[in-house]
Scaffold this active site. Sequence first.
Site, PDB file in Angstrom:
ATOM      1  N   ASP A   1      40.081  33.868  42.141  1.00 50.39           N
ATOM      2  CA  ASP A   1      40.316  34.700  40.957  1.00 50.39           C
ATOM      3  C   ASP A   1      40.939  36.026  41.373  1.00 50.39           C
ATOM      4  O   ASP A   1      40.855  36.444  42.525  1.00 50.39           O
ATOM      5  CB  ASP A   1      39.000  34.959  40.214  1.00 50.39           C
ATOM      6  CG  ASP A   1      37.983  35.690  41.079  1.00 50.39           C
ATOM      7  OD1 ASP A   1      37.832  35.300  42.254  1.00 50.39           O
ATOM      8  OD2 ASP A   1      37.336  36.640  40.588  1.00 50.39           O
ATOM      9  N   GLU A   2      41.568  36.682  40.415  1.00 51.83           N
ATOM     10  CA  GLU A   2      42.056  38.048  40.573  1.00 51.83           C
ATOM     11  C   GLU A   2      42.811  38.260  41.887  1.00 51.83           C
ATOM     12  O   GLU A   2      42.507  39.158  42.669  1.00 51.83           O
ATOM     13  CB  GLU A   2      40.888  39.029  40.451  1.00 51.83           C
ATOM     14  CG  GLU A   2      40.213  38.973  39.087  1.00 51.83           C
ATOM     15  CD  GLU A   2      39.026  39.882  38.949  1.00 51.83           C
ATOM     16  OE1 GLU A   2      38.748  40.364  37.840  1.00 51.83           O
ATOM     17  OE2 GLU A   2      38.332  40.108  39.969  1.00 51.83           O
TER      18      GLU A   2
END
Length: 642
Positions: free
Chosen positions: A302-303
């Site tokens: 993620d991210e």
Amino acid sequence: MGDQIRNPRGDVQKEVQLIYRPGGEAVESDKGNAGHAGNMIRKYEEEESDLREDKAGSLHKAHPESKKADSDQGYEAEDNKGLPDIKMSRLSALGDKKAGLSQQGDEAFQQQPIQQNMDVAGVFNEPAIPPVAQVPEWALDVQRLAASTIIAKPPTLPFIPPAKLVHLDLKGAPPKISYFKQMFPLYHKLGATGLLIEYEDMFPYAGELQDLAAGNAYTPDDIKGIVNLARENQLEIIPLIQTFGHMEFVLKYEKYIAYRENPKTPQAICPRMPFSMKLIQGMLDQVIAMHPGIRYLHIGSDEVYHLGECPTCKQYMAKGNLTKEDLFMEHIVKVASYVRTEHRLTPIMWDDMYRHIQSEVFLKYKIGDLVEPMVWAYHPNLTQFLHAGIWDQYAKVFKKVWVASSFKGATGIDQYVTNITHHLENHLSWLQIMTAYKSAFSFQGIALTGWQRYDHFAVLCELLPVATPSLALCLQTVVNGGIDPNIVNRVSNLLGFATPINITLGPDRPLPESAPHFPGGDVYHEAQRLYRLDAWAHGFEHLGNFLGFLTPYQLRRNFSSVSSLEAGLRQYAPLVDALKAARDDAAEALWGVYDGHTVAEWLEQRITATLDRLHAMKRSADSLIARRTWPRRPLDARPPLQ
């Protein structure tokens, strides 16, 4: 599994609300009338607000020197004495009917299912409303919350995901193994089926990777203990290893600078460096080896804030006419394929990097055959945040999907007490989403995330014991397909609260006289106590005595009002004494759950920093108070600050 809170049929019936009939008897009513109930609630709140204003007005007349805010604060304690004798508005209320839970033995702690009572004709027409004192504030809070989200319209039943995972974020405040020994049975009893464990630098990496382990990392025997405890309590472990973004705990070291996508920050690994995959595979191999029998592995991802930035990646994309999305997908395919082929595990990954990728790119890389996405969102209203287009896009690619909610660590980077209402709203919204899209996907389960730091470098947010009431209520909301005061009562009894859990966060809410009896309950209690002291400290720091007489301007010129500063400082000694006492009590409570490193970090961030500010204010005020004569205006333009 028999001691878990389950509907006897294994599913969930319709939600109900409790309605007060004449005489104060509480009966159940179909939640299908929630719209009408909501109107009645709003009408009640409006009338109650009017009553409060009337009361405030009468107090102000009796004591004209007091402010309206002061009379408002004193209203609750007045027990409604002197209220006008008027007819109250109608209210559709969820009552606080007791669950009859015995505190001895697990057998009494069984689900009392939310079910439809068919004999409710006319109940919503003319229900009698008991006096305000008969409807506890906490029950009204739960009632308003339950009425805010219609999960499913009859005859549709709420969708209950089969897997319910408790997320343990161990990159901050890793608990002692002895604490897990107490908590894992509680997680099972509350309805959890597994654990999503993110070790980060608390895993005992060895060999070439030994530098990745923190100085206070768990030992191999500790990991074996966690695995055995989970097995004994029928909790399936899914390890989570970051393999793309959020790799600060690896890339922060000098030896791994060349692995970074951006040399200035260790946030993301470069996917095109040949040694990047060797590093990731080594991490995967060691974690998987210490978790025999697992079926899933979460590969994070993620991210990924830095992608396609390094010269190697830019050259590769230019040569192949590729996009950053291609770069991302190629790396995921490599990692996921390794997990599937070498370890025969099913990879799970966070979904956020997928939300702006077109379905053609998904199909190009056949990503739907490799991973199961975990759609995460922590907002209270997901229908606005996760719009239909995202779900339509995913439906073209994925058959199996996981979701992730939050029970803590999502409402503020330095939050240290939990806003339970926010997290309950998030879970109710997830139930609504899953129910709406259950025909489009096979929802595998929900992970109740509990972040301990926003990233490797961030401060601690809510500690696990502080958020245990939130976790318990959120788990039970998922298990039951909704929330009502009966569930709050049963969970409160199980956790050893003397009174029902207060789901509304506010320093004005009363602090229970004693700590709840669940493991770490004293940590929860001390955090709540500190929350109220912090409100006092904030008020002290923002007194007019200081905002108007203790500014940098006045300190530079040694020019202020002695009497105003002395009046403000009257609160200093009792406030500092209260904070020091809280520091000592919190330290004792924390030692029961954490090692000395976590205890020291939490105390410094939460209490010592406040004491330092107060001491600095006192020193500054004392320097101004010591003066006995002052110069004629105008004062110097800008003398140096002493």
